[in-house]
Scaffold this motif. Structure first.
Motif, PDB file in Angstrom:
ATOM      1  N   PRO A   1       1.788   0.051  11.186  1.00  0.00           N
ATOM      2  CA  PRO A   1       1.586   1.502  11.227  1.00  0.00           C
ATOM      3  C   PRO A   1       1.142   2.014   9.859  1.00  0.00           C
ATOM      4  CG  PRO A   1       3.598   0.937  12.360  1.00  0.00           C
ATOM      5  CD  PRO A   1       3.087  -0.332  11.759  1.00  0.00           C
ATOM      6  N   ARG A   2       0.131   2.879   9.858  1.00  0.00           N
ATOM      7  CA  ARG A   2      -0.470   3.257   8.585  1.00  0.00           C
ATOM      8  C   ARG A   2       0.454   4.059   7.696  1.00  0.00           C
ATOM      9  NH1 ARG A   2      -4.314   7.307  11.633  1.00  0.00           N
ATOM     10  NH2 ARG A   2      -5.488   5.420  12.002  1.00  0.00           N
ATOM     11  N   GLN A   3       1.544   4.615   8.288  1.00  0.00           N
ATOM     12  CA  GLN A   3       2.488   5.350   7.451  1.00  0.00           C
ATOM     13  C   GLN A   3       3.057   4.466   6.340  1.00  0.00           C
ATOM     14  OE1 GLN A   3       2.298   5.360  10.848  1.00  0.00           O
ATOM     15  NE2 GLN A   3       3.844   6.757  11.655  1.00  0.00           N
TER      16      GLN A   3
ATOM     17  N   PHE B   1       1.612   4.888   2.870  1.00  0.00           N
ATOM     18  CA  PHE B   1       1.725   6.148   2.132  1.00  0.00           C
ATOM     19  C   PHE B   1       2.806   6.017   1.070  1.00  0.00           C
ATOM     20  CE2 PHE B   1       0.513   8.601   6.253  1.00  0.00           C
ATOM     21  CZ  PHE B   1      -0.773   8.108   6.153  1.00  0.00           C
ATOM     22  N   ARG B   2       2.511   6.492  -0.141  1.00  0.00           N
ATOM     23  CA  ARG B   2       3.531   6.484  -1.178  1.00  0.00           C
ATOM     24  C   ARG B   2       4.417   7.716  -1.033  1.00  0.00           C
ATOM     25  NH1 ARG B   2       2.554   3.054  -5.676  1.00  0.00           N
ATOM     26  NH2 ARG B   2       0.604   1.888  -5.439  1.00  0.00           N
ATOM     27  N   GLY B   3       5.703   7.538  -1.250  1.00  0.00           N
ATOM     28  CA  GLY B   3       6.643   8.650  -1.135  1.00  0.00           C
ATOM     29  C   GLY B   3       6.660   9.497  -2.396  1.00  0.00           C
TER      30      GLY B   3
ATOM     31  N   ILE C   1      -1.564  -3.809  17.123  1.00  0.00           N
ATOM     32  CA  ILE C   1      -1.683  -2.581  16.332  1.00  0.00           C
ATOM     33  C   ILE C   1      -3.122  -2.422  15.838  1.00  0.00           C
ATOM     34  CG2 ILE C   1      -0.994  -1.511  14.152  1.00  0.00           C
ATOM     35  CD1 ILE C   1       1.819  -2.725  14.678  1.00  0.00           C
TER      36      ILE C   1
ATOM     37  N   TYR D   1      -5.744   0.762  16.602  1.00  0.00           N
ATOM     38  CA  TYR D   1      -6.430   1.598  15.616  1.00  0.00           C
ATOM     39  C   TYR D   1      -7.943   1.526  15.795  1.00  0.00           C
ATOM     40  CZ  TYR D   1      -2.221   2.715  12.914  1.00  0.00           C
ATOM     41  OH  TYR D   1      -1.009   3.200  12.506  1.00  0.00           O
TER      42      TYR D   1
END
Lengths: 645, 645
Positions: free
Chosen positions: A357-359, A362-364, A489, A493
């Motif tokens: 999953p592309r999430q 993401f950097r927090g 997955i 996409y």
């Protein structure tokens, strides 16, 4: 508000406007860091050894004991095989270390087995390596924390019943430290790391000195031998013991996955750190095994080998003994940290390649891959709970993934040397943009990596066969399942991108007819607010009431005649007291007859209460309706909120 | 589609159109019943005794044993007090039964303590009675199922470790039976009910005969006495034992709560059933206690008193013994059923009076209050898990609620007789529409009910004091908390009704300005579908992009210039990589400046995948945005779905 950069037609841009407020998250993981800060978060060799080597070094805390656990099936007489087995494992360690030193120089951007396999062997081997590494990281957390807690319960047996809860608590603690970011966790972990090395060399040095002077003796009051049925000493048993001992090699690849975390010159710093780590690990492991056999350590869930060794060397449970226990516990917890550095990085790489999953890419708020960190903590905690925080139960799942990734990384490197041998002396770039350089010693290096691949491949097979029934089968099923998930997955996409692509997209005609359907359960201010909105959308509005009670419907009808502003009302009788189904049925009929240029909007009046828990006091029909109509093409659902309280 | 009943302006009506499809629910709980079927679902005296009396009768299975449990603190010598205590309890039973017989005739529409207290004492006492009854129903399920499973584990000690799981499974089974509806569950439960009565009278009869003829003897191999510290026989201990024994009275009120389930003439049928029940219960309880003391039964978690009695009377664990165990287990499970009839009815009553969520007053597909049934099963299962399915641990929580409701019901009846005494001989209606009739014997009846109220009130106080430390404190805290919750819920519904009321409602002016804001993360078919919809809503459309990456923003800007149809694009730079917060901030600013006649609609492009699990592969930004903007007045959120796959 600064509106600047007005270039072209009508684009407004607002920069650096939004400052996140201070909240409980700030207190827990620190203030958010802007993206511009990213490149500064790197570490040197000294901290790098603490962050990335703790996994490998900490395995000395349980590898010896796990060898003895297997040999104990043939009685204590078989313990004599422990040292020769350890020598074989250190030989394997030498091969693996030298091979990864080459990987680090060939891949200064990091990525380890996954990247090496992807560039040189193709997609499927890369995915297998990715699955193996992810599994390995998760198990490292579970095994290391369980082993750390086993040290604590060796010194304080009263805590034994709480080992699962303590383990999960520690996993969450390391998670929070890592959500703060790698530099801070590196600094926090450097002191205990070197404290561990100091204590271990002190223990081993004192032990060897006393052994040479003949004053060491045996373990006082060893725990009872837990296996009573005695088998013969077979080659299979020796290989099983060897397999358990290979846990000592886990974590060696960590540095090659995390090169980008190092200060420039990255490759050089990372390579030197790796060689240091290999040397320290081999020395410590051999010394511990030698001494453990010499003093007659008995493998046991109740007291670890390290605890037995320390109290024998230091003649009782004094301050030095306690120092060893504390240091060992701390380094085992830190070993978890290696996974917390590696797992999120690798899953971000896989997510960028659309296999996860592309999430995860993401950097927090603290510039770390927060979702990966939390996923790792969650899965590892689950494993600890399922296996009751027992190292011996977890070990059979552990090393397969490690050796599978070793094998693929080295096979990939061997292939790479062969490719570089075909080049002229000039430098080229490989398919992924990494420099591929002609090396005059490419034949030698190819043979070295090929030999390494063969050795680790054989060890993996030995492990899979000898540990199959003990739990290795779980990993052998999990690995293909993970690869299948990666491919699923990616396909999702890709088909999504195709479905959303603007190629061959002819401009759609504007909306020709806009029908509005508005479900009403009663006539009140919320309904009228929604009606006002609906009439603004279109002149073609239909109100629909699902009636379970004819008297109620009559009352509603009278009220609608007064307040409904002439809008048509449809009453659906529902003799089975179902609310949603007749409504969905009715809307579905209309949607199925719709023209291509027609849009249908369902306007749902919804009163919202500022206190969310009051939601329990209302039927959440709007949410259910939304779920039921999500797949009707051309139907848009709009809630018109009406705030009460 | 039949569009009929076109009366007045523009009302369409569709009747009996929707037929629910057959699904797994049909298989589990039967086909849906139309509302018109409701009045037929009633039962006669014979089935009524099985449905409503099983709770009261089944308490004979544990009441004796719980008395002995307390007396055991003073050693087996104290067991001699058990029979006198039982006689006192049967005296109390007589008072309570006669009192409820009067309630049934005064309140033919049922409702029991809650309705009686509401009509005669006021709202607060009624709510206290309601809280007490609900607590009582929940505990009946937990205690009865635990006691039933204790019978099973008495006969099959191997099942003892699984008692919690078995208990929860049985609760769910009874839940399903009740979701099917009361008539069917009555029929299913009539046979085991009468089987229990047969087996118990056979046991007690045989036991008494053998006792008279001197051939009964004592229990062979009784379980060991679990209490070892011996106290003195104090009045406090006797009162504690009495309190435990009052568990025998639980369930007596069940019939008065369920009168509407009876066939006409309701009151007469229900009253006769109640008297029968009281007689049987008192006789059985006295006989069991007498025999248990005579044969030297030892109270124990491992073997129930009934099991010890049956194997002594029938000289071993033969077929008759097994019959008693099976019958006792079954009646205890059926006792649960009484609560499953009463709890949903009472919570529906409370929900109609707005003291509980109104969903509890909706009848499910089988005409029963499905939500109440499921709530009861859930809470009771939780209690069983928390208390490890131990009857002795649950008993201290049990009878307070029962006696509190007894006291309030009888106090209410006493007050009612006093009111009726003030009337002339003509009949009147009381405040709630029930007939209030002058009764020449009103003084006698008032004294009888007043005496009953005083007795049960005293017993309640004795119970609360003697059992306080054992767990009664939980109920004493829970009761006021429940009453507070009732009042909170009612206040919420009232303020909601006021906020939604159309009184003094001036017609709102139509929407003067409609602004549309459309967040875009990328330019694709989904975005353009949403843009088309947005342009249909208003000419005033603004697209907003939150940018975490300047290059990405540049690309998006170029694409927008090509596809954006001239619509204005605002780019919000987000250096902290936050997506939602800058967007909410921006929308908030605009919403705060809006004019009274202005509406703001947020149009969110959202692609939906037919396979819901693919949702994990996308950031669910639309849902979070909806939650964040729910309380902004004048802001409507619309998702425009774009179906892929």
């Amino acid at each position: 508000m600064s509106t600047e950069d007005e270039n072209g037609s009508s684009v407004l841009r607002r920069t650096a406007e939004y400052q996140p407020p201070v909240s409980w998250r700030t207190w827990l993981i620190g203030r958010p860091l802007p993206t511009a800060d990213a490149p500064h978060q790197t570490i040197g060799k000294f901290v790098g050894l603490a962050v990335f080597a703790s996994d490998a070094l900490s395995s000395t805390a349980y590898a010896t004991q796990e060898i003895l656990f297997i040999l104990a099936f043939a009685g204590t007489v078989a313990f004599g095989y422990a040292f020769p087995i350890s020598v074989a494992i250190v030989g394997l360690l030498l091969i693996v270390t030298l091979s990864y030193e080459q990987v680090i120089h060939a891949y200064p951007n990091g990525g380890g087995a996954y990247v090496v396999a992807r560039d040189n062997l193709g997609e499927l081997p890369a995915l297998v390596a990715g699955a193996a590494l992810l599994t390995d990281y998760i198990l490292t957390v579970a095994v290391s924390v369980s082993a750390g807690v086993a040290q604590i319960t060796s010194a304080y047996p009263d805590l034994f019943p709480y080992r699962v809860a303590v383990s999960v608590g520690l996993v969450l603690l390391v998670m929070v430290v890592n959500l703060r970011g790698v530099r801070e966790s590196g600094a926090a972990f450097a002191i205990p790391s070197y404290f561990f090395l100091g204590m271990m060399f002190l223990t081993v040095g004192t032990g060897l000195y006393r052994q040479l002077t003949g004053s060491l003796g045996a373990v006082a009051n060893p725990p009872p031998l837990e296996t009573t049925v005695v088998q013969a000493i077979t080659p299979f048993l020796i290989l099983r013991a060897f397999s358990s001992g290979t846990a000592a090699l886990t974590g060696v690849e960590a540095i090659s996955n995390g090169i980008t975390a190092f200060r420039e010159p990255r490759s050089r710093n990372a390579g030197i750190t790796l060689l240091w780590m290999g040397g320290i690990l081999g020395t410590l492991f051999l010394c511990i095994t030698f001494l453990a056999v010499a003093i007659g350590v008995v493998p046991s869930e109740a007291e670890t080998a390290i605890s037995q060794l320390a109290r024998t060397v230091f003649q009782g449970q004094g301050l030095l003994y306690l120092g060893v226990i504390v240091a060992t516990t701390l380094i085992l917890i830190m070993a978890t940290n290696t996974s917390f550095a590696g797992f999120p990085r690798l899953s971000a790489l896989l997510a960028e390649d659309a296999f996860l999953p592309r999430q995860l890419a993401f950097r927090g708020s603290r510039l770390v891959y927060s979702r990966g960190i939390m996923a790792l903590a969650g899965i590892a905690s689950l494993l600890i709970i399922l296996f009751g925080a027992s190292v011996t139960a977890l070990i059979p799942l552990y090393a397969i993934g490690v050796f599978l990734s070793f094998t693929l990384a080295q096979a990939g490197m061997a292939r790479r040397w062969r490719n570089s041998g075909r080049l002229s002396t000039s430098e080229e770039l490989d398919s992924k943009g990494e420099p591929l350089r002609y090396d005059p010693r490419w034949r030698l290096k190819m043979i070295a990596n090929g030999f390494g691949a063969a050795c680790t491949g054989v060890v993996m097979l030995v492990f899979a066969i000898t540990k199959f029934a003990d739990g290795a089968w779980i990993v052998l099923l999990l690995m293909p399942a993970l690869v299948a998930a990666f491919l699923y997955i990616q396909r999702h996409y890709r088909s999504l991108a195709a479905a959303l692509s603007l190629e061959d997209y002819g401009a759609m005609p504007p909306v020709a007819r806009h029908r509005v359907i508005m479900p009403v359960s009663g006539v009140h201010r919320g309904t009228l607010a929604a009606l006002r909105y609906a009439r603004d959308l279109s002149d073609d509005v239909t109100a629909v009431h699902v009636s379970m009670d004819p008297d109620e419907a009559k009352r509603l009808q009278r009220k609608w005649e007064q307040w409904g502003d002439g809008v048509r009302l449809v009453i659906l009788d529902s003799p089975y007291r179902l609310l949603l189904e007749p409504l969905v049925d009715y809307i579905g009929e209309i949607a199925d007859q719709r023209q291509p240029n027609e849009t249908i909007t369902i306007v749902v009046p919804q009163f919202v209460s500022r206190r969310w828990w009051n939601g329990w006091l209302h039927t959440q029909a709007a949410i259910m309706l939304r779920l039921a109509l999500l797949f009707k093409p051309g139907v848009v659902i709009t809630d018109v909120p009406y705030q009460v309280e």
